[in-house]
Design a protein around this motif. Structure first.
Motif, PDB file in Angstrom:
ATOM      1  N   ALA A 424       0.848  -1.192   0.000  1.00  0.00           N
ATOM      2  CA  ALA A 424       0.000   0.000   0.000  1.00  0.00           C
ATOM      3  C   ALA A 424       0.878   1.234   0.000  1.00  0.00           C
ATOM      4  CB  ALA A 424      -0.901  -0.003   1.226  1.00  0.00           C
ATOM      5  N   LEU A 425       0.538   2.218  -0.848  1.00  0.00           N
ATOM      6  CA  LEU A 425       1.239   3.506  -0.850  1.00  0.00           C
ATOM      7  C   LEU A 425       0.394   4.493  -0.058  1.00  0.00           C
ATOM      8  CD1 LEU A 425       2.254   3.820  -4.616  1.00  0.00           C
ATOM      9  CD2 LEU A 425       3.416   2.610  -2.774  1.00  0.00           C
ATOM     10  N   THR A 426       1.073   5.312   0.740  1.00  0.00           N
ATOM     11  CA  THR A 426       0.316   6.301   1.511  1.00  0.00           C
ATOM     12  C   THR A 426       1.240   7.468   1.853  1.00  0.00           C
ATOM     13  OG1 THR A 426      -1.118   6.619   3.409  1.00  0.00           O
ATOM     14  CG2 THR A 426       0.788   5.220   3.775  1.00  0.00           C
ATOM     15  N   SER A 427       0.662   8.507   2.440  1.00  0.00           N
ATOM     16  CA  SER A 427       1.491   9.661   2.818  1.00  0.00           C
ATOM     17  C   SER A 427       1.875   9.542   4.281  1.00  0.00           C
ATOM     18  CB  SER A 427       0.710  10.957   2.607  1.00  0.00           C
ATOM     19  OG  SER A 427      -0.376  10.981   3.516  1.00  0.00           O
ATOM     20  N   GLU A 428       2.876  10.276   4.665  1.00  0.00           N
ATOM     21  CA  GLU A 428       3.381  10.171   6.038  1.00  0.00           C
ATOM     22  C   GLU A 428       2.281  10.554   7.037  1.00  0.00           C
ATOM     23  OE1 GLU A 428       7.570  11.164   8.255  1.00  0.00           O
ATOM     24  OE2 GLU A 428       6.897  12.518   6.679  1.00  0.00           O
ATOM     25  N   ILE A 429       1.580  11.633   6.720  1.00  0.00           N
ATOM     26  CA  ILE A 429       0.537  12.109   7.643  1.00  0.00           C
ATOM     27  C   ILE A 429      -0.552  11.041   7.788  1.00  0.00           C
ATOM     28  CG2 ILE A 429      -1.282  13.832   7.963  1.00  0.00           C
ATOM     29  CD1 ILE A 429       0.507  15.790   6.440  1.00  0.00           C
ATOM     30  N   CYS A 430      -0.917  10.475   6.632  1.00  0.00           N
ATOM     31  CA  CYS A 430      -1.986   9.466   6.650  1.00  0.00           C
ATOM     32  C   CYS A 430      -1.528   8.251   7.455  1.00  0.00           C
ATOM     33  CB  CYS A 430      -2.317   9.078   5.223  1.00  0.00           C
ATOM     34  SG  CYS A 430      -3.656   7.903   5.119  1.00  0.00           S
ATOM     35  N   ARG A 450      -2.151  -9.503   4.462  1.00  0.00           N
ATOM     36  CA  ARG A 450      -1.025  -8.805   5.106  1.00  0.00           C
ATOM     37  C   ARG A 450      -0.481  -7.754   4.151  1.00  0.00           C
ATOM     38  NH1 ARG A 450      -0.573 -10.394   9.848  1.00  0.00           N
ATOM     39  NH2 ARG A 450       0.956  -8.773  10.263  1.00  0.00           N
ATOM     40  N   MET A 451      -0.250  -6.540   4.649  1.00  0.00           N
ATOM     41  CA  MET A 451       0.150  -5.426   3.775  1.00  0.00           C
ATOM     42  C   MET A 451       1.501  -4.866   4.182  1.00  0.00           C
ATOM     43  SD  MET A 451      -2.458  -4.942   1.745  1.00  0.00           S
ATOM     44  CE  MET A 451      -2.604  -3.281   1.162  1.00  0.00           C
ATOM     45  N   LYS A 452       2.288  -4.461   3.162  1.00  0.00           N
ATOM     46  CA  LYS A 452       3.480  -3.631   3.424  1.00  0.00           C
ATOM     47  C   LYS A 452       3.068  -2.195   3.126  1.00  0.00           C
ATOM     48  CE  LYS A 452       7.400  -6.671   2.346  1.00  0.00           C
ATOM     49  NZ  LYS A 452       6.771  -7.823   1.643  1.00  0.00           N
ATOM     50  N   TRP A 453       3.498  -1.251   3.973  1.00  0.00           N
ATOM     51  CA  TRP A 453       3.124   0.156   3.756  1.00  0.00           C
ATOM     52  C   TRP A 453       4.349   0.927   3.275  1.00  0.00           C
ATOM     53  CZ3 TRP A 453      -1.910   1.886   4.390  1.00  0.00           C
ATOM     54  CH2 TRP A 453      -2.804   0.945   4.941  1.00  0.00           C
ATOM     55  N   VAL A 454       4.173   1.718   2.199  1.00  0.00           N
ATOM     56  CA  VAL A 454       5.280   2.518   1.668  1.00  0.00           C
ATOM     57  C   VAL A 454       4.840   3.979   1.675  1.00  0.00           C
ATOM     58  CG1 VAL A 454       6.675   2.982  -0.376  1.00  0.00           C
ATOM     59  CG2 VAL A 454       6.057   0.631   0.196  1.00  0.00           C
ATOM     60  N   VAL A 455       5.692   4.852   2.261  1.00  0.00           N
ATOM     61  CA  VAL A 455       5.357   6.279   2.327  1.00  0.00           C
ATOM     62  C   VAL A 455       5.937   6.959   1.092  1.00  0.00           C
ATOM     63  CG1 VAL A 455       5.711   8.391   3.620  1.00  0.00           C
ATOM     64  CG2 VAL A 455       5.282   6.253   4.818  1.00  0.00           C
ATOM     65  N   THR A 456       5.118   7.782   0.416  1.00  0.00           N
ATOM     66  CA  THR A 456       5.563   8.344  -0.870  1.00  0.00           C
ATOM     67  C   THR A 456       5.859   9.839  -0.794  1.00  0.00           C
ATOM     68  OG1 THR A 456       3.295   8.803  -1.518  1.00  0.00           O
ATOM     69  CG2 THR A 456       4.167   6.649  -2.100  1.00  0.00           C
ATOM     70  N   ASP A 457       6.038  10.414   0.416  1.00  0.00           N
ATOM     71  CA  ASP A 457       6.391  11.836   0.476  1.00  0.00           C
ATOM     72  C   ASP A 457       7.726  12.042  -0.262  1.00  0.00           C
ATOM     73  OD1 ASP A 457       4.699  13.279   3.100  1.00  0.00           O
ATOM     74  OD2 ASP A 457       4.557  11.125   2.672  1.00  0.00           O
ATOM     75  N   THR A 458       7.865  13.237  -0.893  1.00  0.00           N
ATOM     76  CA  THR A 458       9.017  13.481  -1.772  1.00  0.00           C
ATOM     77  C   THR A 458      10.345  13.185  -1.087  1.00  0.00           C
ATOM     78  OG1 THR A 458       7.646  15.302  -2.510  1.00  0.00           O
ATOM     79  CG2 THR A 458       9.840  15.141  -3.474  1.00  0.00           C
ATOM     80  N   LYS A 459      10.445  13.525   0.217  1.00  0.00           N
ATOM     81  CA  LYS A 459      11.748  13.384   0.880  1.00  0.00           C
ATOM     82  C   LYS A 459      12.197  11.923   0.946  1.00  0.00           C
ATOM     83  CE  LYS A 459       9.485  13.709   5.356  1.00  0.00           C
ATOM     84  NZ  LYS A 459       9.170  14.568   6.470  1.00  0.00           N
ATOM     85  N   TYR A 460      11.256  10.987   0.780  1.00  0.00           N
ATOM     86  CA  TYR A 460      11.645   9.569   0.855  1.00  0.00           C
ATOM     87  C   TYR A 460      11.919   8.976  -0.526  1.00  0.00           C
ATOM     88  CZ  TYR A 460       9.825  10.008   5.569  1.00  0.00           C
ATOM     89  OH  TYR A 460       9.600  10.411   6.851  1.00  0.00           O
ATOM     90  N   LEU A 461      11.753   9.814  -1.594  1.00  0.00           N
ATOM     91  CA  LEU A 461      11.897   9.260  -2.941  1.00  0.00           C
ATOM     92  C   LEU A 461      13.325   9.463  -3.442  1.00  0.00           C
ATOM     93  CD1 LEU A 461       8.556  10.521  -4.512  1.00  0.00           C
ATOM     94  CD2 LEU A 461       9.038   8.350  -3.361  1.00  0.00           C
TER      95      LEU A 461
END
Length: 1502
Positions: A424-430, A450-461
């Motif tokens: 799952a892709l999501t934002s840090e705040i979310c 079972r899910m892996k969560w990935v944060v997509t905010d620019t600073k992590y890209l």
């Protein structure tokens, strides 16, 4: 005639804004759950991509509803308002009073046009002085006595049972009701609802207030006992007034007339509605598929959508792509095309290269990825969506899960599972906002993989390396993205959209909406799906449009914000008439409004093209709702009230082909004037439900067929789920959605229309707009409509009830359909969809499971269940008993009779030939075997507190005889009441009376803590039996004379009381010997469950033969031990306790049931300790053990309790065997070694105390399954185990030696064949010799004790048991080697309910009711003036009380084909139960009618 829509002047339009917000009627790019006005608008003034009007405020509807209600107002019906206990359902102040999140149509969006004036008119018209609810009814102090006093008893039978009728109708009123003008010293309600009553076995008393001795002469009973109306309803009872109102209401005719037809027994049960000849039928020709204009070829269209983004990102980097507003409506940030491109690239690179190792990447192209972003953050969503497209992984946008138990989370889990999503892709705040476990990990949501969560905010890209380029192939048929869709049942499926469909759809929208490069578009929709995604994210990027998103929260806070945006950005706006009316003065042009239709499967179906100035106005169709319900288009002419105005949704999309097919069955093309489902063939639609090939075929690969059933071509169409038709000029009209369709009795209704009608009923004081759910449930072979709404915290009971009543009428008038149930729940309690609408399928689930917790409910089964079969007409006595018998013989049926084995000649020890009398048997035992222990009495600790050898018992009896002779001044044959706790004193006193020539009458002693309820019964038996003396113990004597006793009865008039605690030392001069064995031995008094107090006479010869019969059956002799745990006051229980041991010489271990209350395991541990082979108990004892010890079998085992010694455990009863209880008892204690064959039952009645008793010799008791439908017709049809509508019955034990039974028709008194249910008649030497009555009613005696068959062998005398049953020959062999005939007892004749001409047994209905909801502890049913009343004890919290009402009504309708008239919810322990553990339904009925139950809730079904 055929359909020709008028292009009428612009009327206020009824368009659809469904409560749960699915777009339908004239849909537009409105998101499914968005508030009314919404838009996606282009930059020039001449166009917009419109949306739906908020249908609920449509004036037409409101006027129609007003008119309909005005019609009803003239009839002025008074419905009984439900009675509710004040304490229940107190709204908890803080959280309930905040208005709920009214998403799908909030109050505020209405601020655009408050209909204040209209509301005022409606209020006045409805609240005129004679308004609909009769006010006097609602004041609970209503003392309308006229209604109750004029009610007829409604149940009078033929004159033969006149006495029973007098007894039934002259109930003795309880002294503590307010109905008495002068108080009698009559017994009060015996088992009053005192809280401790149910927990104490010994406090239960057998006598309800209406008990009367049989045989009281008519005149006297009428005068002395009547201070109530004719049917025992106290004159000012509130209940009776309400029931009268209910009856008046039910007298109104039902809607469809029932056709007459003959119902054969074997016929299926449902009334088949005959088709109405006036039903409108389609008359047009077969529809021809409609083509959209060709999709234009534009030279510079990109080969794929990503290519367009790449182009703008490079060449127009500064150009704004997306502006987001904050909650106040000010711009928050703007994302340019350059930024959008660079960030999407980074994300694509990160997804493909940075999540795993080089050799083992986590994601490969074609994998599915969930996108979890809140609506307030569209920029993050855009980047994630385009990043996935560039990485060639498939985005699956879903809603942010709010909690583990979110309404739809389970279904979202199903979607993720079927799409194989693991990331799952999501934002840090979310991510921070998601619910976490205590360890800080993200909660595993219910039903999710079972899910892996990935944060997509620019600073992590990660910035892509120089040599990396995304792969942008030309669009092909691979899946580009998956859009979720919830079905009617709540399942969430993923619609896969291919890359080519994505591109083609954007092209088609561009062409249809005439989008140009560089325009501005304002989007107020959800950008994750539907129109918001298609216009606001995809097509806008293709055309380099600047999108301004107005998040939903902004819309709610400030509905004007998007209009202001449009004004500032010179964009254009959208919506329909209502909107136009408001904003035309601000320069809005009518031709820019573009409604459209869309569906998750086919994407955009049709859209109105933006017109040039002055083009023709849109088409309107004013349709008849009656026609629509039959699926036919008819222009409404006659009744303006039931008209529906629909507006077209423009023409078919460019490049598409459209047909209309029948919504169910094969996809046959409709006629031109027929409503059907729109199917579409287009390159721009969805391709399949991802991972669900089966469902896909039926939806995406439909080939329409013509009238003959031949396919019209080979191109596949996609079902859109939209219902509609094609009007003149190929304009498309949508009238609803498949999932909002409610099909009732073959007519189709639209959920949104019903919501609109409900909301037009009044200015909304009672419920919240947009918080209404409409769905249908299947009950009794048809769909039934249910409406659930959230009630405002400040709405009064009366307002709510009135609103509900009016909604019923409005829907009835306008839609011609009856509502089954209308429920109001507290604010904020309905399950929400992620965008805040109501989750319909979850609400329906809660309703069916009893988890809705309504605070107000109204059921109308009487008006809307119209398919019940006709009531059975009993054939007038055409067939005599003789012809029935001949018929049976011809059919090869056996006559229904059975017999125990012969009693045989007495040979043993010459005992009984010498001693015909039990008193002589005791003297003989005292001489021949003086020290043999006959009785052992145990206390709660299991210690023997008292034993009696033969000689001790004899000597004690002699002393009692002396005391009687000295103090009593008694004559031979006088009656003596024995008032003792269960024990040996009671036995000694019994034989003392026999020695003295007196007649003993055993009576249960009064309960010291509950004298008011229990003492009057004692008094009554003493009075009725004309006892000359009372034998008792000192403590009880003190109680009889105490001041507390004086409060309930007159203590000055007791007969002589002798206490037997200190007896004279002398022996009596001689012992009495009766001259003949026909002389009376003792009287047996008991109260039936119908409240009749009956005493029967037992002669000496009956006592001896009964004892002998039991001795033979159970093989009793002096070396045996048996354990007895039951009450020794009447029936077979008394015989076992006091008589049997003296006759047979076996040792009886006596366990008083009340000791079990102190120590539950006492009975079972005694069986184990003494290695008992045979034991006798009562159902109450068995239930105590099952409920109390069920969980403790391990600890009992550890204490060495072993029941493998028990060969027979017999339940002594006078009722149908309680199979469920005996089976659960056997199963529970199987671990302690109890043999499954050990448990059986006995059966006795008043006329013969012991008819059946499972002994040692006979075969095991058999169980059969009978068809309940046949049983109601008095037929017995055996079915297989587990058959629907079947009832399992257990044989009541083997028939005793010397007993014969025959099954007889209670009306004709002719013998019956074995396939019939009839009254059990018995012939035996130990039958009672008659009723003991004051005024010797000889006719009754003869009728019950010495009856002859009307046909067959008329010389034998039979006794009528008053029980219904049947005999079946089993495959088992009896002791004589013949096949064994089993007797099955079904129930008491007096208790049966005659409803709809059929015979029902209360216990069957109660079994169904108790299964209906987990919180129903116990239930009881009775009838009152042909209404079925169900009383249910609520074991859960009071907020569940109203959940029971629909479930109880459903289950009784489904399983018994009866409509419940009144549902009464009470506290546990209110249903009175007598000492034998039987429900006293008549007593309950009296308490209910006299208003003494203090119910939690009383619902009167309409």
């Amino acid at each position: 005639g055929p359909f020709l829509p008028q292009i009428t002047n612009i009327q206020q339009q009824a368009s659809s804004g469904p409560s749960s917000g699915e777009p339908s009627r004239d849909c537009s790019p409105a998101s499914p759950e968005a508030p009314g006005p919404s838009s996606s608008s282009g930059g020039r003034r001449n166009r917009s991509g419109g949306t739906r009007d908020d249908r609920y405020r449509s004036d037409i509807h409101t006027e129609a509803v007003q008119a309909a209600l005005a019609k009803h107002k003239e009839e002025k019906m008074a419905l009984p308002m439900p009675t509710k206990r004040r304490s229940a359902f107190v709204q908890s102040p803080a959280e309930d009073c905040t208005p709920p999140d009214t998403s799908s149509a909030s109050e505020d969006e209405g601020s655009l046009r408050r209909q204040a004036a209209l509301s005022a008119v409606l209020v006045q018209s409805l609240q005129s002085p004679d308004y609909w609810i009769n006010r006097s009814v609602q004041s609970s102090s209503s003392t309308s006595s006229s209604t109750s006093s004029t009610l007829s008893h409604g149940e009078n039978k033929t004159p033969t049972s006149a006495l029973a009728d007098i007894l039934a109708s002259t109930r003795i009123g309880a002294t503590h009701t307010h109905t008495h003008t002068h108080t009698h010293t009559q017994p009060t309600h015996v088992t009053s609802s005192t809280p401790e009553r149910r927990s104490r076995v010994d406090s239960r008393v057998d006598l309800p207030p209406n008990a009367m001795p049989r045989g009281m002469p008519r005149g006297q009973s009428r005068t002395s006992m009547l201070d109530t109306t004719a049917d025992g309803v106290p004159v000012n009872s509130r209940v009776s007034t309400k029931i009268q109102q209910l009856l008046n209401t039910l007298k109104r005719p039902k809607r469809p007339p029932l056709s007459d037809f003959f119902l054969d027994d074997s016929e299926e049960i449902v009334e088949v509605p005959q088709p109405d000849p006036n039903t409108p039928r389609p008359e047009g020709r077969q529809i021809i598929p409609v083509k959209g204009e060709p999709l234009g070829v534009v030279s510079n269209w990109p080969p794929a959508l990503q290519a367009a983004l790449a182009r703008w990102g490079a060449s127009q980097a500064k150009s704004p792509a997306l502006t987001t507003l904050d909650v106040t409506g000010k711009p928050l940030y703007t994302l340019t095309y350059g930024k959008l491109w660079s960030r999407s690239l980074k994300l694509a690179y990160t997804l493909l290269n940075k999540l795993g190792t080089k050799n083992e990447p986590v994601l490969r192209p074609g994998d599915r990825v969930a996108l979890v972003y809140p609506n307030t953050d569209p920029a993050m969503f855009w980047v994630a969506f385009y990043g996935c497209l560039l990485a060639e992984v498939i985005p699956v946008p879903i809603e942010v899960p709010l909690s583990r138990q979110d309404a739809g989370s389970l279904q979202i889990g199903f979607l993720l599972g079927s799409c194989g999503v693991g990331l799952a892709l999501t934002s840090e705040i979310c991510l921070k906002g998601l619910p976490k476990t205590p360890q800080g990990e993200i909660m595993q949501f219910k039903g999710w993989p079972r899910m892996k969560w990935v944060v997509t905010d620019t600073k992590y890209l990660t910035k892509p390396s120089k040599d990396w380029q995304p792969h942008i192939p030309t669009a092909n048929t691979d899946t580009a993205y998956i859009e979720y869709k919830a079905s009617k049942e709540g399942t969430v499926m993923g619609v896969a959209v291919s890359k080519i469909a994505l591109l083609t759809h954007c092209q088609a929208l561009t062409q249809a909406c005439n989008y140009c490069e560089g325009e501005t578009l304002v989007n107020v929709l959800d950008c994750k799906k539907d129109m918001g995604l298609w216009h606001g994210v995809l097509t806008s990027v293709m055309n380099r449009i600047h999108t301004i998103t107005v998040p939903y929260a902004v819309m709610k806070a400030c509905p004007m914000s998007w209009v202001q945006r449009v004004h500032i950005h010179k964009g254009s706006v959208s919506s329909c008439d209502a909107f136009l009316n408001v904003f035309q003065s601000h320069g809005l042009k009518p031709e820019v409004i573009c409604p459209c239709a869309s569906s998750p499967e086919a994407l955009t179906v049709a859209i109105r093209r933006p017109g040039a100035r002055g083009t023709a106005l849109p088409a309107r169709a004013i349709l008849s709702m009656g026609g629509l319900s039959h699926g036919v288009i008819r222009v409404n002419t006659e009744d303006k009230n039931s008209a529906l105005t629909v507006q077209d949704v423009g023409h078919v999309m460019p490049g598409a082909l459209m047909c209309i097919v029948k919504p169910d069955g094969p996809p046959q093309l409709c006629k031109t004037d027929e409503i059907g489902e729109i199917v579409l063939n287009s390159r721009a639609g969805g391709t399949l439900y991802y991972g669900l090939p089966g469902v896909t075929k039926n939806t995406f690969e439909v080939i329409p067929v013509n009238q003959a059933g031949a396919p019209i071509g080979d191109i596949p169409f996609t079902r859109t789920g939209l219902l509609g038709f094609v009007g003149p000029g190929s304009l498309v009209f949508v009238v609803g959605k498949n999932e909002g369709l409610l099909t009732v009795s073959g007519r189709r209704h639209n959920a949104d229309d019903l919501v609109a009608t409900a909301l037009a009923v009044e200015p909304v004081k009672t419920v919240y707009r947009g918080r209404i759910a409409v769905f249908s449930v299947t009950v009794f072979y048809d769909e039934r409509i249910v409406i659930v709404a959230e009630q405002r915290p400040d709405a009064s009971e009366e307002d709510s009830f009135q609103w509900m009543s009016r909604v019923l009428q409005a829907i009835d008038s306008i839609h011609q359909v009856g509502l089954y149930c209308l429920a109001l729940v507290p604010a904020n309690t309905l399950p929400k969809t992620p965008l805040g609408g109501i989750h319909i399928s979850e609400t329906k689930q809660n309703f069916l499971e009893g988890n809705l917790h309504p605070c107000n409910i109204l059921l109308c089964p009487h008006t809307c269940v119209t398919n019940l079969p006709k009531p059975r007409q009993k054939q007038p006595g055409v067939l005599g008993p003789a012809s029935i018998m001949v018929g049976n013989l011809v059919a090869g049926n056996r006559m229904s009779q059975a017999a125990g084995r012969e009693l045989g000649v007495v040979e043993e020890e010459g005992l009984v030939r010498k001693h015909q009398f039990l008193s002589e048997a005791l003297q003989w035992r005292a001489q021949s075997d003086p020290d043999h222990v006959l009785y052992v009495l145990l206390n709660a600790k299991g210690a023997a507190v008292c034993t009696a050898t033969c000689v001790q018992l004899h000597k004690r009896a002699e002393k009692i005889t002396s005391a009687l002779m000295e103090r009593g001044g008694l004559n031979t044959g006088d009656n003596v009441v024995l008032l003792y706790p269960p024990g040996i004193d009671l036995i000694a006193a019994f034989y003392g009376c026999l020695y003295a020539g007196l007649i003993p009458v055993t009576v249960r002693p009064p309960h010291p803590q509950n004298l008011a309820a229990t003492l009057p019964t004692v008094r009554m038996i003493i009075d009725v039996s004309k006892a000359a003396c009372i034998l008792t113990t000192q403590p009880l004597m003190r109680i009889l004379r105490s001041r507390e006793a004086a409060a309930s009865v007159n203590v000055k008039t007791w007969p002589t009381i002798i206490d037997t605690d200190d007896l004279p030392r002398r022996r009596p001069p001689q012992l009495y010997k009766p001259p003949t064995a026909e002389m009376l031995a003792y009287l047996d008094f008991s109260v039936s469950t119908t409240g009749m107090l009956t005493g029967v006479k037992m002669s000496h010869s009956a006592v001896s033969t009964l004892c002998r019969s039991i001795k033979l059956q159970c093989e009793l002799y002096s070396s045996r031990q048996i354990a007895i745990c039951l009450d020794p006051y009447c029936g077979l229980g008394f015989v076992q306790w006091c008589l049997s041991s003296v006759y047979s010489g076996h040792q009886s271990i006596l366990i008083p049931p009340m000791e079990l209350e102190l120590s539950l395991p006492l009975w079972l541990s005694t069986l184990s300790q003494y290695k008992i082979r045979d034991t006798f108990c009562s159902y109450s004892v068995m239930e105590l053990c099952t409920k109390g010890l069920g969980t403790q079998t391990d600890s009992l085992k550890a204490r060495g309790v072993n029941l493998s010694c028990v060969r027979s455990c017999v339940v002594i009863a006078e009722e149908r065997p309680r199979l469920a209880l005996t089976q659960s008892f056997s199963k529970l204690f199987k671990d302690l070694g109890l043999s499954p064959r050990a448990v059986s039952t006995a059966f006795g009645s008043r006329v013969n105390l012991a008819i059946c008793l499972q002994g040692t010799a006979g075969p095991d008791p058999s169980t059969v399954y009978v068809d309940m439908k046949s049983l109601r017709h008095d037929r017995v049809r055996l079915v297989e185990r587990g058959a629907p509508q079947s009832l399992s019955l257990m044989e009541s034990g083997t028939i005793l030696p010397g007993v014969k039974v025959i099954i007889v028709n209670p009306e004709t008194r002719g013998p019956l064949g074995d396939s019939h249910l009839g009254e059990i008649w018995v012939q035996s030497p130990h039958s009672s010799s008659g009723y003991y009555t004051i005024y010797g009613e000889e006719s009754l005696q003869a009728d019950h004790f010495n009856t002859r068959l009307s046909f067959g062998e008329p010389h034998t005398l039979w006794a009528r048991t008053g029980y219904l049953g049947f005999v079946k020959r089993t495959e088992l062999l009896g002791s004589t080697g013949d096949r064994h005939d089993a007797l099955f007892v079904v129930g008491q004749l007096d208790e049966t309910l005659e409803l709809r001409g059929l015979r029902y047994h209360p216990i069957d209905i109660e079994t169904s009711v108790s299964r209906a909801h987990r919180s129903i502890a116990e239930s009881a049913v009775f009838t009152w003036t042909n209404l079925l009343v169900v009383v249910a004890e609520l074991a859960g919290s009071e907020q569940e009380a109203l959940d029971l009402v629909p479930l109880v009504t459903n289950v009784v309708l489904e399983e018994h084909h009866l409509i419940v008239g009144v549902v009464v919810v009470v506290d546990p322990g209110v249903i009175p139960i007598n000492s034998r553990g039987e429900k006293q339904r008549m007593h309950l009925r009296d308490s209910f009618l006299a208003d003494q139950l203090d119910p939690i809730y009383v619902a009167y079904n309409m």
